[in-house]
Design an enzyme around this catalytic site. Structure first.
Site, mmCIF file in Angstrom:
data_model
loop_
_atom_site.group_PDB
_atom_site.id
_atom_site.type_symbol
_atom_site.label_atom_id
_atom_site.label_comp_id
_atom_site.label_asym_id
_atom_site.label_seq_id
_atom_site.Cartn_x
_atom_site.Cartn_y
_atom_site.Cartn_z
ATOM 1 N N THR A 1 2.046 5.595 11.660
ATOM 2 C CA THR A 1 1.415 6.355 12.754
ATOM 3 C C THR A 1 1.905 7.798 12.829
ATOM 4 O O THR A 1 2.034 8.363 13.913
ATOM 5 C CB THR A 1 1.620 5.672 14.127
ATOM 6 N N ASN B 1 0.833 -1.202 0.000
ATOM 7 C CA ASN B 1 0.000 0.000 0.000
ATOM 8 C C ASN B 1 0.868 1.252 0.000
ATOM 9 O O ASN B 1 2.058 1.204 -0.302
ATOM 10 C CB ASN B 1 -0.914 -0.006 1.226
ATOM 11 N N CYS C 1 2.126 2.853 2.399
ATOM 12 C CA CYS C 1 3.191 2.893 3.405
ATOM 13 C C CYS C 1 3.879 1.548 3.594
ATOM 14 O O CYS C 1 4.579 1.337 4.580
ATOM 15 C CB CYS C 1 2.633 3.394 4.736
ATOM 16 N N GLU D 1 3.036 -1.453 4.490
ATOM 17 C CA GLU D 1 2.793 -2.422 5.565
ATOM 18 C C GLU D 1 1.640 -3.380 5.272
ATOM 19 O O GLU D 1 1.467 -4.362 5.987
ATOM 20 C CB GLU D 1 2.543 -1.702 6.905
#
Length: 964
Positions: free
Chosen positions: A770, A584, A586, A588
């Site tokens: 995050t 995706n 990022c 992960e």
């Protein structure tokens, strides 16, 4: 000194006049200056130019100062001063005269006009002494009376007692903070007729300048912002002016909450279903004291981007925000009030935080709660532009996107419908890039997308160049993230210094869906066909040359990222129903995609820092947190608003979620474990094992209650193969993979429960960056080592001084925290490593990202990866990159069984602002993925100097909040 005073230029010590002395000139609309006598006049940038010119006259003489060189210098300095003032002004649109002069002084020092700066400083000091003497000579009979202008235009006397009380209340219970410096600075910036907004802003601005010397002022600043928010929200929901102290809110929250829900429903921002909850019970559960847990960065971020607002007014207070999110997630529970309170307690305690889309949209009329969407783009115009349209629809409600572009035929491939030749994948990537910019998620954050291409695609070399700042701009995507989807066979050819063949996917369509041994067999067969002249578009390249170019572009532009196809698929629990074609935005998420299925993942993160003490990990608390968090994430799937049918079908069929973590660095420091140590690697292993165990167990419990996910049969789960067991599958396909396989918990019994009962979710874990939710909770993001111990973070809400509070606590305990230490931290770019008086144990414990050997990050990530059914956003930090180091690191990541890597970060040319001028934030190192020459490399990587600072994500880049 009057403006008409003649300036002697024959070597005398005349100094420049102050900014405030020149005649009126055209003004900057809407901005004002507070004079020292409290009067307010329009802001006039030309006075800065005049003052700077006179300063150069005083030092260099009329001939030199009248030159074009000085004219240009003064013009540039004026622009710098005005730019800095505008950036720092906030909402008040007023400057104090001292702030302007501070910025002039800073600009002169930064530009190394030291003699002029010295004269300017001396003049300011002389004028300050004169004013002090004059003030002492005249006894003031009464303080000037100040009035506040209310929203309706009426003026009322300033309630100085309340103003002081709010500041005192903000400081209560916090060590090493004082009311007086905030009060003194805030009063200095008041003027007669000040608006209510400006009045509430004054103490906040005063407090935040003190954060670099005492981290607790970040809590003070947040509490002062709360007072501003309370006035705004309470007045809006009641329809009449109202304000409340923090003490008042203990009783006020319960009565405010139903008014908040009613207001939100009337404004068509809140789902009317929330109004049918037992609001009395819900309101009574709100804990006003938890408002005090915010640091300034976290609360300001919520204020600017998360709290509900209408007509420019926020009407959502922090505990109402958490409860609104919790109610939205509990809307379909049987005991929805009880579950909402349970979810609220988890969020408001910062033990767990949902991802940004969930926080944005839960409980609203359009509850798009998912973080990530993965798509595969088909090889025809209809499919390509449907993919682009899907991107826009998914991004509209805060989704991050990963596109698999491998099926699109390459440059020169035959197009049967027109009997022409394809222009390849790049022109369509340009369209996708521009679409991401156009759809900016309602101004809350930039639309963001990552394009993936497999390494055998014939357009791979052009793909590597997409982020370059040179070349044909029509074949560049400056805003799109890119990633290589690398098969193991390519890495084996690199290690063997073999040849690699590039193909167009329309001639080798099955390679896209193959991995492991099957991919190797088919690939080698296509190589034989190409050699026999049976394929039209193909070419050979030395694998090592392509690898070098991949690393060169990664070094220079930060892209494409390196992600590994085979471990993502071989260890995927869902290999029986599809293929993982990309990750995706990022890196992960590793879920199957096809023309019929758009993968969706729903994210949230455990705050690891809240689950440790010096004694270690609190396993009972962690089990409770994970169990509730998994229920919340599973609820997202059924509540979610899906913008395209392929996403809904996929999510309901497989029900994947991605539970991650944040605050890893904080947890290590709480336990006194340096990041670069075996202890940290062991903690990464044990903490992830515990999260994995409880996440899988919670999904089994949900399956027993709600039923297993529809595609469970045939999955690795159904065969009793858990993530820790799937390492064996990777070892079979790729002998020599180096992954630890030790465990400590009772996996045998859990394995039997999984086989017998089933799983509610096809995937359970993924560690996201995050970037924003960690700010809300006030901890280090994700699994990252500390960037710096003192720096200025920039995001869409502004600039924020960030100080490592634990370091300050330790330095205070040893009598080492003082202004000199603050100055040293600025000078050494937030590092204690070069400060002699800091003990070695603290240097090790508080080593920053660029002081830690990157191999430690990879080893810790490998230990986590063995427990995770998806992947992790792993940034790699290199202080002095070279070709040899990059080559070693990325080969190490592959051998250690990592599924993906994320950004490569290295030091940039920007350093900490060395000034220690009061009231300024030292701008610390930005990070970009290129900085130093790679000439020392044994495997040469040639860096284009024009691209050497790249266009990659910087840690303090306000535009980089891609995933959360």
């Amino acid at each position: 000194m009057p403006a008409t005073t003649a300036l002697q230029t024959n070597g005398t010590d005349k100094v420049p006049p102050s900014i405030e002395t020149d005649a009126p000139t055209p003004t900057e609309p809407g901005y004002r200056i507070i004079r020292r006598n409290g009067s307010v006049t329009p802001f006039d940038p030309t006075k800065i130019t005049v003052a700077l010119t006179k300063a150069f006259l005083a030092v260099e003489g009329s001939v030199a100062a009248g030159s074009r060189r000085v004219h240009d210098v003064v013009k540039d300095l004026t622009e710098q001063v005005v730019s800095n003032l505008m950036r720092r002004i906030g909402e008040g649109r007023t400057f104090h005269i001292e702030d302007v002069q501070d910025q002039v002084e800073l600009a002169l020092m930064r530009s190394e006009h030291h003699k002029v700066a010295r004269a300017y400083v001396l003049y300011r000091e002389e004028r300050a002494r004169e004013r002090a003497a004059a003030k002492a000579a005249v006894a003031e009979t009464a303080a000037p009376s100040l009035h506040v202008t209310r929203a309706n235009g009426e003026k009322a006397p300033l309630d100085e007692a309340r103003f002081r009380r709010i500041i005192e209340e903000a400081c209560e219970g916090l060590e090493a903070v004082s009311t007086q410096p905030i009060l003194t600075e805030a009063l200095r910036n008041l003027y007669d007729g000040i608006t209510e907004d400006e009045l509430s802003l004054a103490p906040i601005l005063a407090s935040r300048t003190l954060v670099e010397t005492e981290p607790n002022y970040s809590f003070v600043s947040a509490r002062l912002l709360l007072d501003r928010l309370r006035r705004e929200a309470l007045s809006f929901v009641t329809g009449s002016p109202e304000q409340a102290t923090q003490a008042d809110m203990a009783g006020r929250y319960a009565s405010y909450f139903p008014e908040f829900i009613r207001t939100g429903i009337e404004a068509e921002l809140i789902d009317p279903e929330l109004g049918r909850f037992d609001l009395k019970r819900i309101g009574a559960a709100l804990k006003a004291e938890r408002d005090l847990n915010f640091q300034y960065l976290g609360l300001q971020t919520l204020y600017d981007r998360y709290f509900l607002h209408t007509r420019g007014k926020r009407f959502e207070l922090p505990q109402a925000f958490f409860m609104r999110v919790a109610m939205g997630l509990a809307a379909r529970e049987i005991d929805r009030e009880g579950r909402a309170i349970e979810f609220y307690n988890l969020l408001s305690s910062f033990d767990f935080m949902c991802s940004t889309p969930t926080l944005f949209n839960s409980g609203t009329l359009r509850p798009q709660l998912s973080s990530c969407f993965l798509t595969t783009i088909g090889d025809d115009l209809d499919a390509i532009f449907k993919g682009v349209k899907d991107n826009a629809l998914l991004a509209k409600y805060s989704g991050g996107l990963g596109n698999d572009w491998t099926p699109v035929r390459g440059l020169g491939a035959h197009i049967k419908g027109t009997n022409g030749e394809s222009q390849g994948v790049v022109p369509f990537l340009k369209v996708a890039n521009d679409t991401a910019i156009a759809v900016n998620q309602g101004g809350k954050r930039k639309g963001a997308v990552c394009a993936y291409l497999e390494t055998w695609h014939v357009d791979i070399e052009e793909f590597l160049d997409l982020r370059k700042n040179t070349g044909d701009d029509r074949r560049r995507t400056h805003d799109m993230n890119t990633a290589n989807w690398v098969p193991d066979l390519f890495m084996e050819r690199v290690e063997a210094d073999g040849e690699w063949t590039l193909f167009s996917p329309d001639e080798v369509p099955d390679l896209h869906d193959l991995y492991g041994t099957a991919f190797r067999t088919a690939y080698e067969a296509y190589e034989a066909k190409a050699a026999a002249g049976e394929l039209r578009v193909w070419r050979k390249i030395r694998a090592l040359d392509l690898w070098r170019k991949m690393l060169t572009m990664l070094f220079e532009t930060g892209h494409p990222w390196v992600t590994f196809k085979d471990p993502c698929n071989i260890r995927s629990p869902q290999g029986h129903v599809g293929v993982v074609h990309s990750s995706n935005l990022c890196t992960e998420i590793t879920l199957n995609t096809s023309k019929d299925e758009v993968a969706v993942c729903n994210l949230g993160s455990v705050n690891l820092a809240n689950h440790v003490s010096e004694k270690g990990l609190d396993l009972d608390r962690l089990a409770r947190t994970v169990g509730t968090a998994m229920r919340m994430l599973d609820n997202v799937i059924d509540i979610n608003f899906y913008t395209i049918p392929e996403a809904r079908a996929s999510n309901l069929r497989h029900r994947p979620v991605g539970l991650g973590l944040m605050g890893f660095q904080d947890a290590l420091q709480a336990m006194r474990i340096p990041y670069a140590s075996e202890g940290a690697v062991e903690f990464a292993d044990r903490s992830m094992e515990a999260i994995s165990y409880h996440a899988i167990s919670a999904s089994v419990d949900l399956a027993a209650e709600r039923g297993r996910y529809p595609s469970f049969e045939g999955s690795l789960w159904s065969k009793g193969i858990l993530p820790i067991d799937s390492i064996g599958l990777l070892e079979e396909a790729r002998p020599g993979v180096d992954m630890d396989s030790t465990s400590t918990l009772d996996w045998a019994s859990l394995r039997e429960r999984v086989k017998e009962t089933g799983m509610r979710n096809s995937n359970t874990m993924a560690i996201a960056p995050t970037a924003t939710i960690s700010n809300i909770c006030g901890v280090a993001q994700s699994i990252e080592p500390a960037y710096q111990n003192l720096f200025v973070k920039s995001n869409m809400s502004g600039d924020f001084t960030v100080v490592n509070a634990q370091l300050v606590h330790d330095l205070k305990a040893r009598g080492l925290w003082d202004e000199v230490m603050v100055s040293d931290l600025k000078y050494f770019d937030g590092s204690v490593g070069q400060i002699d008086r800091v003990p070695d144990d603290l240097k090790a414990l508080y080593a920053t990202a660029f002081e830690i050997d990157t191999a430690w990050l990879i080893e810790a990530a490998s230990r986590r990866q063995k427990w995770i059914d998806q992947a992790q956003s792993l940034n790699l930090y290199i202080a002095n990159p070279s070709g040899r180091k990059l080559d070693e690191l990325y080969r190490l990541a592959w051998r250690k069984g990592l599924k993906t890597t994320y950004y490569l970060r290295s030091r940039s040319a920007t350093h900490v602002e060395k000034s220690t001028l009061k009231g300024t934030d030292g701008k610390l190192n930005a990070v970009s993925p290129a900085s130093v020459s790679a000439a020392e490399a044994a495997t040469p990587i040639v860096v284009d100097p024009s691209a050497a600072w790249g266009n990659a994500c910087a840690i303090d880049d306000p535009d980089c909040e891609a995933c959360q």
